[in-house]
Design a protein around this motif. Structure first.
Motif, PDB file in Angstrom:
ATOM      1  N   SER A 203      43.531  32.597  46.804  1.00 30.07           N
ATOM      2  CA  SER A 203      43.049  31.776  48.238  1.00 30.07           C
ATOM      3  C   SER A 203      43.663  30.490  48.208  1.00 30.07           C
ATOM      4  N   GLN A 211      49.424  36.417  49.459  1.00 29.57           N
ATOM      5  CA  GLN A 211      48.241  36.439  50.325  1.00 29.57           C
ATOM      6  C   GLN A 211      47.868  37.748  50.906  1.00 29.57           C
ATOM      7  N   LEU A 217      40.754  36.692  52.129  1.00 32.87           N
ATOM      8  CA  LEU A 217      40.288  35.882  50.825  1.00 32.87           C
ATOM      9  C   LEU A 217      39.104  35.042  50.931  1.00 32.87           C
TER      10      LEU A 217
END
Length: 466
Positions: A203, A211, A217
């Motif tokens: 994150s 990501q 996240l």
């Protein structure tokens, strides 16, 4: 090729790059440009083994068909008997090189005594390594610790750098809630950062490639611009609800960017104003890779962090990580706040004590500084020799260096071509070739690595790979 031949050939490579003829008749083309370690020439038995293993291993790495079977010092040998100069040190891990005899002796002796005992009990090495880290940091002028007396620090051991960062983020959240209530949970990270691939560390690694597949996240993470020291920008970014800020003083995976003293000082000042924990991720740049114990060791006290995370070289490849925490943060981390099965086990910590003792020695530091200065001299000329490829001065310091390229396809090509000529390099970020050799690297080995880089660039220039 012998190291003596490497050092003699290097000037010829430079002359060729400048467009001059070599009076001896030996050019970079005959010395280094020939492909001697082709990726696609693994023995049939190795190919069959890789095929079999691929049926059982998750395919999360894009590997060439190379299987290393042994190593010594800065060199690795593959299943075909070909030797490579490892100028990546296993991604900044093997500070003492491969198969170090002294380290092997420590490992064998400790394994004969005790490899693992749970954290339900004490062991003789974890506390001793923690003391070495705290007092070494104090002596090196890190973590804002007074040289004598004053605030202290404590250590939590993990198994990797990702785990160290994950724990540090947890500590920041715990501290934030203790001092500021339930809303003080915000975390700040920065562009081009890489802090790991677990959910919390990921994150704080603002790269869509890493990501996006795993969103959503963890919440309340804000991304700032690395090296933007504007006080107003920092004040908006780090606010009263921020519990922690995580940053690499010298970025590794992100391109070997180096944070300015002005930027880190302004960031630390703001963290103290809002009572946020400042975390320096020194997993790749710490433990003497920049020439001092920590990349932040020479910063003014007001720019130093509350927490330092480390891992890679601490046990020279045996899994270990650590979180070094100032007492003001450590005081809120009580029994049950964090845990680990393997972290701090006696074998890992015995190896860590040995490695830290070796790399902290003054004579080791003198060798490191000498080799780093030599490498700096070699790579400093690359932007002038190859302006068609290299866009600016080289980045980093000590033995973490980046060569920035104009075309984002070029770093990967340089790494591939160098590997096929017997030198292992890495990319960094979107535009750089990364040099992170063992801390034991010699001047002659630096000559060899840079000679190969120059030869590769000469070939790329001839082939029009701009």
């Amino acid at each position: 090729m012998s190291l003596s031949r490497v050092s003699r050939t290097l000037p010829r490579v430079a002359r060729l790059a400048r467009g001059y003829a070599c009076t001896s008749g030996l050019t970079a083309n005959t010395a280094y440009t020939a492909v001697t370690h082709p990726d696609n020439s693994a023995p049939e038995a190795t190919q069959e083994l890789i095929k079999e293993h691929s049926s059982y291993l998750l395919n999360t790495y894009a590997r060439p068909q190379i299987l290393f079977t042994k190593g010594k010092g800065a060199n690795l040998t593959d299943s075909a008997g070909r030797e490579y100069l490892d100028f990546s040190a296993g991604i900044a891990v093997t500070a003492l090189g491969h198969s170090d005899a002294q380290l092997n002796a420590v490992q064998a002796a400790q394994a004969e005594k005790l490899s693992h005992v749970s954290n339900v009990y004490w062991n003789e090495h974890a506390g001793a390594l923690a003391k070495d880290l705290v007092e070494g940091t104090r002596a090196a002028g890190g973590l804002g610790l007074a040289k004598s007396g004053g605030p202290g620090a404590k250590v939590f051991f993990s198994n990797s750098g990702t785990e160290a960062n994950e724990g540090a983020l947890k500590f920041a959240r715990k501290y934030g809630k203790d001092v500021g209530g339930e809303n003080k949970t915000g975390i700040v990270c920065f562009t081009n950062a890489f802090h790991g691939r677990s959910m919390g560390a990921l994150s704080c690694t603002p790269n869509p490639k890493y990501q996006a597949p795993f969103a959503p996240l963890i919440p309340n993470v804000r991304v700032g611009e690395y090296n933007n020291a504007d006080a107003a920008v920092i004040a908006e970014l780090v606010n009263e609800n921020t519990c922690g800020v995580i940053i690499e003083p010298v970025q590794g995976e992100g391109g070997v960017g180096t944070a300015s003293v002005e930027f880190l000082t302004a960031l630390a000042k703001r963290c103290r104003e809002v009572n946020a924990v400042l975390i320096y991720d020194e997993i790749q740049c710490g433990l003497f890779r920049t020439g001092t114990m920590w990349a932040h060791s020479e910063l003014p006290v007001e720019a130093q962090p509350d927490v330092v995370t480390m891992a890679k070289p601490l046990a020279n490849g045996f899994p270990i990580g650590a979180i070094l925490v100032r007492e003001n943060v450590a005081d809120v981390i009580g029994v049950g706040a964090h845990g680990t099965t393997f972290g701090g086990q006696p074998l890992a910590c015995a190896l860590g004590r040995h490695v830290l003792g070796r790399i902290s020695a003054p004579e080791f530091g003198a060798h490191l500084a000498d080799s780093a200065a030599h490498l700096d001299t070699l790579i400093a000329r690359l932007p002038k020799l190859f302006p068609q490829f290299i866009k600016e001065e080289t980045r980093g310091r000590g033995l973490i260096r980046g060569i920035p390229f104009k075309n984002e396809k070029q770093p990967g090509e340089v790494v591939r071509m160098a590997r096929e000529r017997g030198v292992l390099l890495l990319t960094a970020g979107s535009d750089a070739v990364r040099l992170i050799p063992p801390l034991t690297i010699t001047k002659e080995q630096c000559d060899q690595a840079v000679a190969v880089i120059e030869s590769v660039l000469t070939v790329m220039d001839k082939e029009g790979k701009w």
